[in-house]
Design an enzyme around this catalytic site. Structure first.
Site, PDB file in Angstrom:
ATOM      1  N   GLY A 147       0.853  -1.193   0.000  1.00  0.00           N
ATOM      2  CA  GLY A 147       0.000   0.000   0.000  1.00  0.00           C
ATOM      3  C   GLY A 147       0.882   1.233   0.000  1.00  0.00           C
ATOM      4  CG  LEU A 148      -0.760   4.676  -1.885  1.00  0.00           C
ATOM      5  CD1 LEU A 148      -1.775   5.814  -1.990  1.00  0.00           C
ATOM      6  CD2 LEU A 148       0.196   4.698  -3.072  1.00  0.00           C
ATOM      7  CB  SER A 149       4.350   6.399   1.820  1.00  0.00           C
ATOM      8  OG  SER A 149       4.911   6.961   2.980  1.00  0.00           O
ATOM      9  N   GLY A 150       2.188   5.613   4.342  1.00  0.00           N
ATOM     10  CA  GLY A 150       1.189   6.156   5.265  1.00  0.00           C
ATOM     11  C   GLY A 150      -0.160   5.449   5.205  1.00  0.00           C
ATOM     12  CB  ALA A 151      -1.464   2.658   3.155  1.00  0.00           C
ATOM     13  N   GLY A 152      -0.866   2.499   6.341  1.00  0.00           N
ATOM     14  CA  GLY A 152      -1.137   1.802   7.596  1.00  0.00           C
ATOM     15  C   GLY A 152      -0.462   0.451   7.720  1.00  0.00           C
ATOM     16  CE  LYS A 153       3.554   0.038   3.200  1.00  0.00           C
ATOM     17  NZ  LYS A 153       3.037   1.423   3.050  1.00  0.00           N
ATOM     18  CB  THR A 154       4.541   0.361   9.902  1.00  0.00           C
ATOM     19  OG1 THR A 154       5.359   0.337   8.731  1.00  0.00           O
ATOM     20  CG2 THR A 154       5.410   0.173  11.129  1.00  0.00           C
ATOM     21  CB  SER A 188       5.742  -4.240  -2.569  1.00  0.00           C
ATOM     22  OG  SER A 188       4.852  -4.330  -1.484  1.00  0.00           O
TER      23      SER A 188
END
Ligand code: ADP
Length: 185
Positions: free
Chosen positions: A13-20, A87
């Site tokens: 997902g985009l930067s800041g999407a919430g992955k981490t 990715s």
């Protein structure tokens, strides 16, 4: 039970999407279910394993292939591996899938958050710089993001709390038979 069967959960997902954020909530939940959890976070990986790589397509692909390779080894060793990396390219995510699937399941999780919402959150202060042109090749603004058409798990974060998104993922992993119930302490 198959506690020791390794698998990889791959957040894209985009930067800041919430992955981490989601990975950090899901990780302890998986440990409570008997898993040995490993994290491969894109930002962290770029400080050592992929130090020196930039954001051209070639460097992004190299970064993802390295993460995919390490995830495959962790999976082989029985770890429940949580990868958080933008990715952006579908073909490269599929390369990572191929490496991991030699040893265990690969679950692609699309952390689906619009560019507008990511820019509003602007967790790392990067979107303002991307829109002003100070940062070039920024995914979703001035560089491509190929959303997965058929992710194994699709989390729409707008309108959900991080805890709700994490709980939806845990439920999906349960449904797929990858994790069991919490084990007594
Ligand atoms: P990424 O790792 O994708 O770059 P981060 O996890 O660093 O993104 O940041 C995501 C931000 O979005 C955090 O500030 C988090 O609190 C917020 N957020 C709001 N709603 C959600 C949600 N449903 N799931 C995950 N993060 C969310």
């Amino acid at each position: 039970m198959s506690e020791r069967r390794g698998f990889t959960v791959w957040f894209t997902g985009l930067s800041g999407a919430g992955k981490t954020t989601i990975a950090e909530i899901v990780g302890p939940e998986l440990e409570a279910r008997g898993g040995l959890v490993e994290y491969l976070d894109g930002d962290v990986v770029r400080t050592h394993l992929s130090k020196g790589l930039g954001f051209s397509k070639e460097d992004r692909d190299t970064n993802i292939e390295r993460i995919g390779w390490v995830a495959s080894r962790f999976t082989r060793a029985g770890a429940w591996t949580l990868v958080s990396a933008i990715s952006p390219y579908a073909a490269t995510r599929n390369t990572a899938r191929g490496m991991v699937e030699e040893f265990g399941p690969f679950i692609e999780v699309f952390v689906d958050t619009s560019v507008e919402e990511c820019a509003r959150r602007d967790v790392k202060g990067l979107y303002a710089k991307a829109f002003s042109g100070e940062i070039k090749e920024f995914t979703g603004v001035s560089d491509p993001y190929e959303a997965p058409p058929e992710a194994d798990v699709h989390l729409r974060t707008e309108g959900s709390s991080p805890e709700e998104s994490a709980a939806a993922l845990v439920a999906a992993l349960e449904e797929k038979g990858l994790i069991g119930p919490k084990v007594a302490a």
